[in-house]
Design an enzyme around this catalytic site. Structure first.
Site, PDB file in Angstrom:
ATOM      1  N   HIS A  70      -3.619  -5.292   0.809  1.00 18.29           N
ATOM      2  CA  HIS A  70      -3.073  -5.593   2.143  1.00 18.29           C
ATOM      3  C   HIS A  70      -3.050  -7.094   2.437  1.00 18.29           C
ATOM      4  O   HIS A  70      -3.926  -7.603   3.144  1.00 18.29           O
ATOM      5  CB  HIS A  70      -3.902  -4.882   3.218  1.00 18.29           C
ATOM      6  CG  HIS A  70      -3.644  -3.421   3.290  1.00 18.29           C
ATOM      7  ND1 HIS A  70      -2.685  -2.872   4.120  1.00 18.29           N
ATOM      8  CD2 HIS A  70      -4.194  -2.397   2.614  1.00 18.29           C
ATOM      9  CE1 HIS A  70      -2.662  -1.558   3.959  1.00 18.29           C
ATOM     10  NE2 HIS A  70      -3.569  -1.244   3.043  1.00 18.29           N
ATOM     11  N   CYS A 111       0.825  -1.213   0.000  1.00 17.08           N
ATOM     12  CA  CYS A 111       0.000   0.000   0.000  1.00 17.08           C
ATOM     13  C   CYS A 111       0.865   1.272   0.000  1.00 17.08           C
ATOM     14  O   CYS A 111       1.433   1.609  -1.016  1.00 17.08           O
ATOM     15  CB  CYS A 111      -1.027  -0.034   1.122  1.00 17.08           C
ATOM     16  SG  CYS A 111      -2.482   0.943   0.725  1.00 17.08           S
ATOM     17  N   GLU A 161      -1.143  -8.517   4.509  1.00 16.64           N
ATOM     18  CA  GLU A 161      -0.824  -8.729   5.938  1.00 16.64           C
ATOM     19  C   GLU A 161      -2.097  -8.873   6.788  1.00 16.64           C
ATOM     20  O   GLU A 161      -2.023  -9.280   7.942  1.00 16.64           O
ATOM     21  CB  GLU A 161       0.068  -7.592   6.446  1.00 16.64           C
ATOM     22  CG  GLU A 161      -0.630  -6.325   6.932  1.00 16.64           C
ATOM     23  CD  GLU A 161      -1.316  -5.521   5.820  1.00 16.64           C
ATOM     24  OE1 GLU A 161      -1.073  -5.791   4.632  1.00 16.64           O
ATOM     25  OE2 GLU A 161      -2.114  -4.613   6.168  1.00 16.64           O
TER      26      GLU A 161
HETATM   27  N1  LIG Z   1      -2.175   6.839   2.341  1.00 22.49           N
HETATM   28  C1  LIG Z   1      -2.045   6.084   1.131  1.00 22.49           C
HETATM   29  C2  LIG Z   1      -1.724   4.629   1.450  1.00 22.49           C
HETATM   30  C3  LIG Z   1      -2.876   3.894   2.087  1.00 22.49           C
HETATM   31  C4  LIG Z   1      -2.428   2.846   3.097  1.00 22.49           C
HETATM   32  O1  LIG Z   1      -1.309   2.384   3.104  1.00 22.49           O
HETATM   33  N2  LIG Z   1      -3.320   2.508   4.017  1.00 22.49           N
HETATM   34  C5  LIG Z   1      -2.981   1.672   5.129  1.00 22.49           C
HETATM   35  C6  LIG Z   1      -3.888   1.889   6.279  1.00 22.49           C
HETATM   36  C7  LIG Z   1      -3.384   1.306   7.566  1.00 22.49           C
HETATM   37  C8  LIG Z   1      -2.864  -0.111   7.460  1.00 22.49           C
HETATM   38  O2  LIG Z   1      -3.648  -1.016   7.161  1.00 22.49           O
HETATM   39  O3  LIG Z   1      -1.671  -0.317   7.694  1.00 22.49           O
HETATM   40  C9  LIG Z   1      -3.316   6.176   0.298  1.00 22.49           C
HETATM   41  O4  LIG Z   1      -4.359   6.555   0.844  1.00 22.49           O
HETATM   42  O5  LIG Z   1      -3.277   5.854  -0.886  1.00 22.49           O
END
Ligand SMILES: N[C@@H](CCC(=O)NCCCC(=O)O)C(=O)O
Length: 279
Positions: A231, A122, A233
Site C-alpha cells: 500500500h 492490493c 498510498e
Molecule cells: N481482500 C484482498 C485485498 C486486500 C486489500 O486490498 N486490502 C485493503 C484494505 C483497505 C485499504 O487499505 O484500502 C486480500 O485480502 O488479499
C-alpha cells in the site's frame, strides 16, 4: 497542486479511481474509496482524481478510457469472486463485491488496450492479474507455503500500515528503474490473497522472501502498467503522521509522470484536430 486557472495553468492528468460498492445506513447503495487514494492521486501523482463508480456493464468503457489519462485501482477488504479465475466458491461469509468485479475487470483490459497508464494496489493488483487471465490463492495462510501476509488487526492503524516484510526488486524491470537505490525494500502487507499463476504477458517486478509475487508489470503494454501488493498510498493518509516513505513517493511520482505524458499527447492531438486543449 496549483488550483488557479490561468493560461499557464498546467493540464493535470485525469486519473480515475476505482470505487467499491457498499450500503450507507444499510439501505442506500453507494460507491466508496478511501481519502488516501484521492490524495495519492492529487498529491503523489499530481493528477485530477475522478471516481469510477462500480456500475458494471452500465459504464461505456471505451468512452471512459478515451478520456482518462490514468487509472488507479484501489485496495479493498473484499475479495474477487473466484469464478473470475476459474476457482471453486469461497468460504461462506467471505466479503465479495460483484459490482466492483464487473467494473474493474473489463475496465483494466480496456485501459491497457487504449494505452492508459494503470497502477494497481492490493485488491487492484489482484484484479490486474485476474483480468489478464491469472489466478489467485484464496487464503495464503492455509497453503503452508508462505509467511503471514495479513495485518495484525489488534495493532493500531499506523502499525498495520508500517509493518510488513522485505521485497526483492527484480533487476532490469520497471520497478528497478523507478527505484534504483536498492534491490531490497521494506513494504507493508495487508492481504490474505495472492498471485498463484501469473497471467500470460506479465513480468514479475518484485518478490517477497517466501517467493510470493509482490509486483508485476505488463511486458508489451503500450503505457506504464504496474501492480503492487502493498500500500504505497499510505504515504498520503490524511489522519496520521505517517512519516516519509521515499519509495512510495517514487512509485506514485512515476505513475503521475506517465499520466502527464498521456495528457500532453492527448492535448497535442486535440490541437491537431483544431480542438481546445483539455482543461
Ligand atoms: N481482500 C484482498 C485485498 C486486500 C486489500 O486490498 N486490502 C485493503 C484494505 C483497505 C485499504 O487499505 O484500502 C486480500 O485480502 O488479499
Amino acid at each position: 497542486m496549483n488550483t488557479t486557472n490561468s493560461p499557464d495553468t498546467p493540464c493535470y492528468p485525469l486519473i480515475g479511481i476505482s470505487a467499491c460498492s457498499q450500503h450507507s445506513d444499510g439501505e442506500h447503495p453507494i460507491f466508496t474509496f478511501g481519502e488516501k487514494y484521492s490524495r495519492a492521486v492529487s498529491e503523489g501523482a499530481g493528477g485530477l482524481p475522478v471516481a469510477i463508480p462500480a456500475l458494471g456493464a452500465g459504464l461505456p468503457l471505451q468512452q471512459l478510457v478515451e478520456r482518462l489519462d490514468g487509472l488507479l485501482l484501489t485496495g479493498s477488504p473484499s475479495n474477487i469472486e473466484p469464478h473470475h479465475y476459474r476457482d471453486e466458491g469461497s468460504e461462506p461469509g467471505t466479503a465479495h463485491d460483484p459490482k466492483r468485479d464487473a467494473t474493474t475487470l473489463p475496465l483494466i483490459r480496456a485501459a491497457v488496450a487504449a494505452g492508459v497508464p494503470v497502477l494497481g494496489i492490493c485488491r487492484g493488483f489482484q484484479e490486474m492479474n485476474v483480468a489478464m487471465g491469472g489466478t489467485l490463492y484464496q487464503k495464503l495462510h492455509t497453503t503452508g507455503r508462505f509467511r503471514e501476509h495479513r495485518e495484525d488487526k489488534t495493532t493500531t492503524l499506523d502499525q498495520r500500515y508500517t509493518t510488513g516484510h522485505d521485497i526483492r526488486i527484480q533487476p532490469g524491470g520497471r520497478l528497478a528503474q523507478i527505484w534504483p537505490q536498492s534491490e531490497t525494500v521494506y513494504v507493508n502487507s495487508l492481504h490474505e490473497q495472492g498471485v498463484r499463476d501469473l497471467a500470460p504477458g506479465l513480468r514479475v517486478e518484485a518478490v517477497a522472501e517466501d517467493g510470493l509475487v509482490e509486483a508485476f508489470s505488463l511486458i508489451d503494454a503500450p503505457a506504464f502498467t504496474l501492480a503492487v501488493q502493498w500500500h504505497p498510498e499510505w504515504q498520503w493518509h490524511p489522519c496520521h503522521d505517517v512519516g516519509d516513505f521515499p519509495f512510495y513517493r517514487a512509485l506514485l511520482g512515476a505513475f503521475g509522470e506517465a499520466c502527464a505524458q498521456r495528457a500532453r499527447a492527448r492535448g497535442v492531438s486535440r490541437q491537431a484536430n483544431g480542438m481546445a486543449s483539455p482543461q
